[in-house]
Design a protein around this motif. Sequence first.
Motif, short mmCIF file in Angstrom:
data_model
loop_
_atom_site.label_atom_id
_atom_site.label_comp_id
_atom_site.label_asym_id
_atom_site.label_seq_id
_atom_site.Cartn_x
_atom_site.Cartn_y
_atom_site.Cartn_z
N ARG A 149 0.64 -1.25 -0.15
CA ARG A 149 0.05 -0.01 -0.13
C ARG A 149 0.67 1.27 -0.19
NH1 ARG A 149 -3.15 -3.03 3.93
NH2 ARG A 149 -2.06 -1.91 5.52
N GLU A 150 1.81 1.12 0.78
CA GLU A 150 2.88 2.39 0.95
C GLU A 150 3.69 2.56 -0.59
OE1 GLU A 150 7.03 3.91 2.88
OE2 GLU A 150 6.06 1.96 3.49
N GLU A 162 2.18 1.60 -3.63
CA GLU A 162 1.13 2.04 -4.39
C GLU A 162 1.10 3.85 -4.08
OE1 GLU A 162 -3.55 1.28 -5.58
OE2 GLU A 162 -2.36 0.19 -3.89
N ALA A 163 0.77 4.35 -2.86
CA ALA A 163 0.79 5.62 -2.52
C ALA A 163 1.75 6.41 -2.93
CB ALA A 163 0.46 5.73 -1.01
N VAL A 164 3.07 6.01 -3.13
CA VAL A 164 4.18 6.72 -3.62
C VAL A 164 3.97 7.04 -4.76
CG1 VAL A 164 6.67 6.65 -3.90
CG2 VAL A 164 5.57 6.02 -1.61
N GLU A 176 1.16 6.70 -6.88
CA GLU A 176 0.10 7.63 -6.82
C GLU A 176 0.52 9.14 -6.65
OE1 GLU A 176 -4.65 8.22 -5.54
OE2 GLU A 176 -3.29 6.69 -4.83
N LYS A 177 1.10 9.50 -5.77
CA LYS A 177 1.76 10.81 -5.34
C LYS A 177 2.76 11.20 -6.59
CE LYS A 177 4.99 13.16 -2.17
NZ LYS A 177 5.69 12.90 -1.21
N ARG A 204 0.55 12.21 -9.50
CA ARG A 204 -0.42 13.43 -9.39
C ARG A 204 0.83 14.58 -9.70
NH1 ARG A 204 -4.44 12.52 -4.48
NH2 ARG A 204 -5.89 10.90 -5.53
#
Length: 253
Positions: A177-178, A180-182, A184-185, A188
């Motif tokens: 999850r971490e 994936e968040a990185v 996505e960040k 963006r």
Amino acid sequence: MLSAGLIVLVVLLVVLLPTLFKSFGVNQEYERAVLFRLGRLGEAKGPGWYWLLPWVDRVQRVDLRTVTVALDTQETVTRDGVPVKVNAVLWYRAHDATRVVTTVENWQRAVVQAAETAMRDAIGQSDLDQMLKERVLINARLQEMLARACAHWGVIVDSIEMKDLDIPESMQRAIAREAEAVREKRARIIKAEGEREAAQTLADAAATIGATPGALEMRRLQTLTEIGVEHNSTIIAMMPVELIEAAKKIADR
């Protein structure tokens, strides 16, 4: 019946032959023999052949070749409290045969035990992120710790490398999850930077068009032409009064 001389000869052969075999030894190129004379330490012998005093000298051979050992899996906790299972491969060799024999009883087992202890200590001093991203640094720290422990035994640690790192399944999902968040960040940020550059380009174009008389109207006509070509339609557009008056002045001339 055997004569007395023959009996004496047989006795001498029985005594002298074992003595003869015990009077010299042979070492391979990778071997050293640590000599003990009546229990007292002597010099290391070899490679090649060497003389011994029969029934007085005793030798203990040491293999100087590199030994490879797969360490057992160690279960321990990282500095940030994550339980992990780690295994490793160890390469080591005897350097000083005399110290190997006289300072530790079973030097190979002692080195393996010291390596497993050092591996648990190195993991306990590292965070999980460091173990995942800085494996080379942890291996170097582990080798340094083990080399200090084995130096007084006459043993050199060539290398120690951690192989597999097993972490709990819940922690694996959290890491995923971490990551994936990185990602996505990062996506963006790239999109926002693209929009900012596009807006800046449009602002520059608008400033250029606004500073040139008639440029905006020419751009409008060009846009209408492109729309008509793409959609195959008839477009009725109002002509600015300024453009009509300019055309009349040109015609009157």
